[in-house]
Design a protein around this motif. Structure first.
Motif, PDB file in Angstrom:
ATOM      1  N   THR A 110       8.248  13.630   0.822  1.00 17.05           N
ATOM      2  CA  THR A 110       7.100  14.159   1.564  1.00 17.05           C
ATOM      3  C   THR A 110       5.882  13.258   1.377  1.00 17.05           C
ATOM      4  N   ILE A 111       5.271  12.878   2.489  1.00 21.97           N
ATOM      5  CA  ILE A 111       4.046  12.091   2.440  1.00 21.97           C
ATOM      6  C   ILE A 111       2.884  13.044   2.168  1.00 21.97           C
ATOM      7  N   LEU A 112       2.212  12.850   1.045  1.00 21.98           N
ATOM      8  CA  LEU A 112       1.075  13.684   0.683  1.00 21.98           C
ATOM      9  C   LEU A 112      -0.234  13.115   1.213  1.00 21.98           C
ATOM     10  N   ARG A 113      -0.273  11.800   1.400  1.00 17.81           N
ATOM     11  CA  ARG A 113      -1.455  11.160   1.977  1.00 17.81           C
ATOM     12  C   ARG A 113      -0.981   9.995   2.837  1.00 17.81           C
ATOM     13  N   PRO A 114      -1.267  10.018   4.139  1.00 17.68           N
ATOM     14  CA  PRO A 114      -0.861   8.887   4.983  1.00 17.68           C
ATOM     15  C   PRO A 114      -1.720   7.666   4.699  1.00 17.68           C
ATOM     16  N   GLY A 115      -1.163   6.491   4.929  1.00 18.61           N
ATOM     17  CA  GLY A 115      -1.893   5.258   4.674  1.00 18.61           C
ATOM     18  C   GLY A 115      -1.274   4.085   5.398  1.00 18.61           C
ATOM     19  N   PRO A 162       0.798  -1.235   0.000  1.00 15.47           N
ATOM     20  CA  PRO A 162       0.000   0.000   0.000  1.00 15.47           C
ATOM     21  C   PRO A 162       0.825   1.277   0.000  1.00 15.47           C
ATOM     22  N   LEU A 163       1.772   1.389  -0.938  1.00 14.77           N
ATOM     23  CA  LEU A 163       2.583   2.600  -1.067  1.00 14.77           C
ATOM     24  C   LEU A 163       2.539   3.082  -2.510  1.00 14.77           C
ATOM     25  N   THR A 164       2.086   4.316  -2.696  1.00 15.84           N
ATOM     26  CA  THR A 164       2.096   4.970  -4.007  1.00 15.84           C
ATOM     27  C   THR A 164       3.266   5.936  -4.041  1.00 15.84           C
ATOM     28  N   ILE A 165       4.082   5.826  -5.085  1.00 14.11           N
ATOM     29  CA  ILE A 165       5.295   6.630  -5.206  1.00 14.11           C
ATOM     30  C   ILE A 165       5.123   7.610  -6.362  1.00 14.11           C
ATOM     31  N   ILE A 166       5.259   8.905  -6.062  1.00 15.95           N
ATOM     32  CA  ILE A 166       5.156   9.925  -7.103  1.00 15.95           C
ATOM     33  C   ILE A 166       6.520  10.137  -7.730  1.00 15.95           C
ATOM     34  N   ILE A 193       3.650   9.041  -1.337  1.00 11.30           N
ATOM     35  CA  ILE A 193       4.874   9.782  -1.018  1.00 11.30           C
ATOM     36  C   ILE A 193       5.447  10.387  -2.284  1.00 11.30           C
ATOM     37  N   ASP A 194       5.818  11.666  -2.206  1.00 18.23           N
ATOM     38  CA  ASP A 194       6.411  12.372  -3.334  1.00 18.23           C
ATOM     39  C   ASP A 194       7.931  12.293  -3.206  1.00 18.23           C
ATOM     40  N   LEU A 195       8.530  11.545  -4.128  1.00 14.06           N
ATOM     41  CA  LEU A 195       9.981  11.391  -4.120  1.00 14.06           C
ATOM     42  C   LEU A 195      10.649  12.231  -5.201  1.00 14.06           C
ATOM     43  N   THR A 196       9.908  13.216  -5.746  1.00 13.32           N
ATOM     44  CA  THR A 196      10.518  14.171  -6.676  1.00 13.32           C
ATOM     45  C   THR A 196      10.993  15.419  -5.942  1.00 13.32           C
ATOM     46  N   LYS A 244      -5.003  12.943 -18.839  1.00 14.63           N
ATOM     47  CA  LYS A 244      -6.145  13.010 -17.927  1.00 14.63           C
ATOM     48  C   LYS A 244      -5.869  12.223 -16.650  1.00 14.63           C
ATOM     49  N   VAL A 245      -4.901  11.323 -16.682  1.00 17.67           N
ATOM     50  CA  VAL A 245      -4.470  10.607 -15.471  1.00 17.67           C
ATOM     51  C   VAL A 245      -3.710  11.546 -14.548  1.00 17.67           C
ATOM     52  N   THR A 246      -2.845  12.354 -15.116  1.00 18.00           N
ATOM     53  CA  THR A 246      -1.968  13.218 -14.328  1.00 18.00           C
ATOM     54  C   THR A 246      -2.570  14.591 -14.054  1.00 18.00           C
ATOM     55  N   ALA A 247      -3.755  14.855 -14.612  1.00 12.61           N
ATOM     56  CA  ALA A 247      -4.399  16.174 -14.475  1.00 12.61           C
ATOM     57  C   ALA A 247      -3.463  17.281 -14.963  1.00 12.61           C
ATOM     58  N   GLY A 248      -2.653  16.963 -15.985  1.00 15.08           N
ATOM     59  CA  GLY A 248      -1.770  17.953 -16.581  1.00 15.08           C
ATOM     60  C   GLY A 248      -0.458  18.166 -15.851  1.00 15.08           C
ATOM     61  N   LEU A 249      -0.225  17.431 -14.758  1.00 15.16           N
ATOM     62  CA  LEU A 249       1.032  17.564 -14.018  1.00 15.16           C
ATOM     63  C   LEU A 249       2.163  16.812 -14.716  1.00 15.16           C
ATOM     64  N   LYS A 250       3.394  17.073 -14.280  1.00 22.18           N
ATOM     65  CA  LYS A 250       4.556  16.385 -14.836  1.00 22.18           C
ATOM     66  C   LYS A 250       4.969  15.201 -13.972  1.00 22.18           C
ATOM     67  N   THR A 251       4.090  14.835 -13.042  1.00 25.82           N
ATOM     68  CA  THR A 251       4.350  13.698 -12.162  1.00 25.82           C
ATOM     69  C   THR A 251       3.170  12.740 -12.203  1.00 25.82           C
ATOM     70  N   VAL A 252       3.426  11.508 -11.726  1.00 31.12           N
ATOM     71  CA  VAL A 252       2.359  10.515 -11.619  1.00 31.12           C
ATOM     72  C   VAL A 252       2.653   9.616 -10.425  1.00 31.12           C
ATOM     73  N   GLY A 253       1.601   9.138  -9.781  1.00 32.82           N
ATOM     74  CA  GLY A 253       1.747   8.192  -8.683  1.00 32.82           C
ATOM     75  C   GLY A 253       1.605   6.770  -9.190  1.00 32.82           C
ATOM     76  N   LEU A 254       2.612   5.934  -8.882  1.00 33.29           N
ATOM     77  CA  LEU A 254       2.594   4.517  -9.274  1.00 33.29           C
ATOM     78  C   LEU A 254       2.493   3.642  -8.037  1.00 33.29           C
ATOM     79  N   ARG A 255       1.775   2.526  -8.166  1.00 32.39           N
ATOM     80  CA  ARG A 255       1.813   1.529  -7.101  1.00 32.39           C
ATOM     81  C   ARG A 255       1.540   0.144  -7.649  1.00 32.39           C
ATOM     82  N   MET A 256       2.049  -0.867  -6.927  1.00 38.17           N
ATOM     83  CA  MET A 256       1.777  -2.260  -7.232  1.00 38.17           C
ATOM     84  C   MET A 256       0.990  -2.841  -6.067  1.00 38.17           C
ATOM     85  N   PRO A 257      -0.302  -3.097  -6.253  1.00 37.88           N
ATOM     86  CA  PRO A 257      -1.126  -3.552  -5.133  1.00 37.88           C
ATOM     87  C   PRO A 257      -0.793  -4.965  -4.692  1.00 37.88           C
ATOM     88  N   ASN A 258      -1.025  -5.222  -3.416  1.00 37.12           N
ATOM     89  CA  ASN A 258      -0.741  -6.544  -2.848  1.00 37.12           C
ATOM     90  C   ASN A 258      -2.050  -7.284  -2.600  1.00 37.12           C
TER      91      ASN A 258
END
Length: 344
Positions: free
Chosen positions: A195-200, A98-102, A187-190, A113-127
């Motif tokens: 920085t954790i943007l959303r705790p989980g 349960p970790l999404t990495i930006i 977590i934003d690693l850029t 439309k996935v990134t809402a026009g940003l230059k970053t994206v959050g990726l995760r591999m669900p367990n």
């Protein structure tokens, strides 16, 4: 549109169900599926049309970015660039999980439309075996927010998805109740300081044990335009009745219920089992008085309030250590930061 809910337990031909889901996804449709956190509503992340259907089904604002789910770690470099050593360390330590990495997104690969026009994206591999089975059968990235109407409590069971999205999506893969109960840590690693943007489900302490110091603000200050992670901008997780936070204190709870009843209003109490109060018009349990139980039962308890006609909801809080920051993040959003003493 008819909505089919398929049981994905061990006695069912899951290969056939995966193929039905894959066929729908490849045709530009959306499919709901379980992860270890909550149920997701997925569409192929490279397709503008599929991503638009996610927003339409949820009624979700289009400036709210979507997390991209992948089935193997080898896929990472297909979609993001400049992958830092810290990102690689987090992937090795917490994926699948349960970790999404930006990260910085590669140009012209994923739908904008996935990134809402940003230059970053959050990726995760669900367990979760169903999520991984679907992703690996599909062989493509799936953009997936939680599978609920926008603003409502996230779904932790297949029936919750059906209640919210019946007639709006074609297929739900029902893998039973999810385990963790709150969405992934983002977590934003850029940034210079991670920085954790959303705790989980992956806590600050767990991440710091792998990569060193991590910033986790209590409240993220919003930038202009799109937020960098889901759940940062809009009110979330709310039942129909207004939610108010209250300390876990029997005397305070009794006083609050008495005051509400004196105003000729009805109330639902959401609290650990040991705080069950017969004076409340409805009581929905957070389970045992542990953070793990509270996280697992939180959204189910919030959803249960909508089956009642209560005027307001009291929800007990927890400390901010461990999973507490994730729980309180969701509760504060559900309540709009309202505490019971705010009632006149």
């Amino acid at each position: 549109m008819d909505t089919i809910r398929k049981n994905m337990d061990k006695d069912v031909n899951n290969v056939k169900n995966y193929q039905q889901a894959v066929d729908l996804l490849k045709s530009g449709e959306v499919v709901a599926f379980p992860t270890e956190t909550v149920y997701g509503l997925g569409g192929i992340a490279t397709s503008d049309a599929a991503v638009l259907k996610i927003y339409e089904a949820k009624g979700r604002p289009s400036d709210n970015p979507l997390i991209v789910h992948i089935g193997t770690i080898e896929e990472v470099e297909h979609y993001v660039t400049n992958i830092s050593d810290q990102a690689k360390q987090c992937m090795a330590a917490f994926w699948p999980g349960p970790l999404t990495i930006i990260c910085e997104v590669k140009e012209n690969v994923l739908s904008t439309k996935v990134t809402a026009g940003l230059k970053t994206v959050g990726l995760r591999m669900p367990n979760h075996p169903v999520a991984l089975g679907l992703l690996r059968a599909l062989g493509e990235p799936i953009a997936a927010p939680s599978a609920n109407r926008s603003g409502k409590p996230s779904p932790t069971e297949g029936i919750h998805v059906e209640e919210d999205l019946r007639g709006r999506i074609p297929l739900i893969l029902d893998g039973g109740a999810t385990g963790i109960g709150v969405e992934s840590t983002v977590i934003d690693l850029t940034l210079q300081i991670p920085t954790i943007l959303r705790p989980g489900g992956v806590t600050k302490d767990m991440i710091e044990a792998v990569i060193g110091p991590v910033n986790e603000p209590n409240h993220i200050e919003q930038q202009e335009g799109a937020p960098k992670a889901p759940g940062m901008k809009y009110k979330h997780y709310s039942p129909d009745a207004p939610v108010y936070l209250i300390e876990k204190n029997e005397a305070a709870i009794k006083e609050a219920i008495d005051k509400i009843h004196a105003q000729h209003k009805t109330v639902a109490l959401l609290a650990p089992e040991l705080y069950a109060n017969e004076q409340a018009d409805y009581f929905f349990s957070f389970g045992e008085d542990t953070q793990a139980d509270m996280a697992a039962h939180l959204f189910q308890a919030l959803r249960a309030c909508d089956a009642t006609t209560v005027d307001l909801v009291l929800a007990t809080v927890t400390s901010l250590d461990g999973m507490g920051s994730a729980i309180m993040n969701r509760l504060e959003k559900a309540a709009g930061n309202q505490w019971f003493h705010a009632i006149d």
